[in-house]
Scaffold this active site. Structure first.
Site, PDB file in Angstrom:
ATOM      1  NE  ARG A 119      -4.006   0.120   2.110  1.00 15.80           N
ATOM      2  CZ  ARG A 119      -5.066   0.273   1.431  1.00 15.80           C
ATOM      3  NH1 ARG A 119      -5.519   1.428   0.884  1.00 15.80           N
ATOM      4  NH2 ARG A 119      -5.935  -0.613   1.584  1.00 15.80           N
ATOM      5  CG  HIS A 134     -12.719  -0.380   2.772  1.00 20.49           C
ATOM      6  ND1 HIS A 134     -12.309  -0.250   3.941  1.00 20.49           N
ATOM      7  CD2 HIS A 134     -14.261   0.133   2.890  1.00 20.49           C
ATOM      8  CE1 HIS A 134     -13.176   0.133   4.711  1.00 20.49           C
ATOM      9  NE2 HIS A 134     -14.262   0.331   4.062  1.00 20.49           N
ATOM     10  CE1 TYR A 135     -10.937   2.039   7.771  1.00 18.26           C
ATOM     11  CE2 TYR A 135     -12.515   2.978   6.261  1.00 18.26           C
ATOM     12  CZ  TYR A 135     -12.243   2.391   7.305  1.00 18.26           C
ATOM     13  OH  TYR A 135     -13.248   2.249   8.465  1.00 18.26           O
ATOM     14  NE  ARG A 136     -12.710  -1.513   8.573  1.00 21.77           N
ATOM     15  CZ  ARG A 136     -14.022  -1.513   8.491  1.00 21.77           C
ATOM     16  NH1 ARG A 136     -14.739  -2.081   7.691  1.00 21.77           N
ATOM     17  NH2 ARG A 136     -14.403  -0.538   9.631  1.00 21.77           N
TER      18      ARG A 136
END
Length: 193
Positions: A119, A134-136
């Site tokens: 990431r 998604h941020y997860r």
């Protein structure tokens, strides 16, 4: 397109990604390979995305540390990178185009092993792709650490067959998560499929 699929089905799809880099320094090193796979929530592979070796000059590859030089020569990635005409922007755009056919933007966590490092590299070198997720994160290495703490014998069943290429690493990560699901699922009261 994803819009044609039932919302529940497409919302539970998982995007698996892996990168190979010239090293681990997110400010100095660079992505040299990217691959993606889409699975359903039960970890069944639905689609294999494009796998790209990203063009870099010889001097960049020669500047890698010894482990990376040896590994990428052995796997064949070294030569694929030198032969490639694909740039970061092309790989990013093609990967997003593939993902748009399978998963809505923001619907899937980023899935893989030690995915936080991937990431960070995506944030710097492929920011549009990084924002697609998604941020997860669904980081399989978290389960590895927990298994090591709580039930080390579970780790005995983890078999890595990867040649340290992006696509083979993804399939290893999916297989590893299947193993943890089977081994830890009964312990946690989850149904084992």
């Amino acid at each position: 397109m994803v819009a044609e699929l039932p919302v529940v089905e497409s919302d539970r799809r998982l995007i698996w990604i892996d990168l190979e880099m010239t090293g681990l320094d997110t400010h100095r090193d660079s992505i040299i390979e990217i691959a993606t796979v889409v699975t359903d929530a039960q970890l069944n592979v639905l689609a294999e995305g494009p796998e790209f070796a990203i063009s870099h000059p010889l001097n960049v590859l020669e500047a890698m540390d010894e482990w990376n030089r040896n590994q990428h020569r052995h796997s064949g990635l070294w030569q694929r990178v030198l032969n490639s005409e694909i740039q970061h922007a092309q790989a990013e755009a093609s990967t997003i185009a593939f993902l748009q056919q399978w998963v809505k933007i923001g619907a899937s966590p980023m899935c893989g092993n030690s995915i936080c490092q991937d990431r960070r590299f995506l944030h710097r070198q492929m920011p549009c792709l990084e924002r697609y997720f998604h941020y997860r994160n669904l980081d399989v290495s978290t389960l590895k650490e927990l298994a090591g703490c709580w039930s080390p014998s579970i780790l005995d069943g983890v078999v890595k067959t990867s040649s340290h290429t992006a696509l083979s690493d993804i399939y290893d990560s999916i297989a590893e998560l299947r193993h943890y699901r089977k081994s830890m699922g009964t312990f946690a009261g989850l149904s084992v499929v």
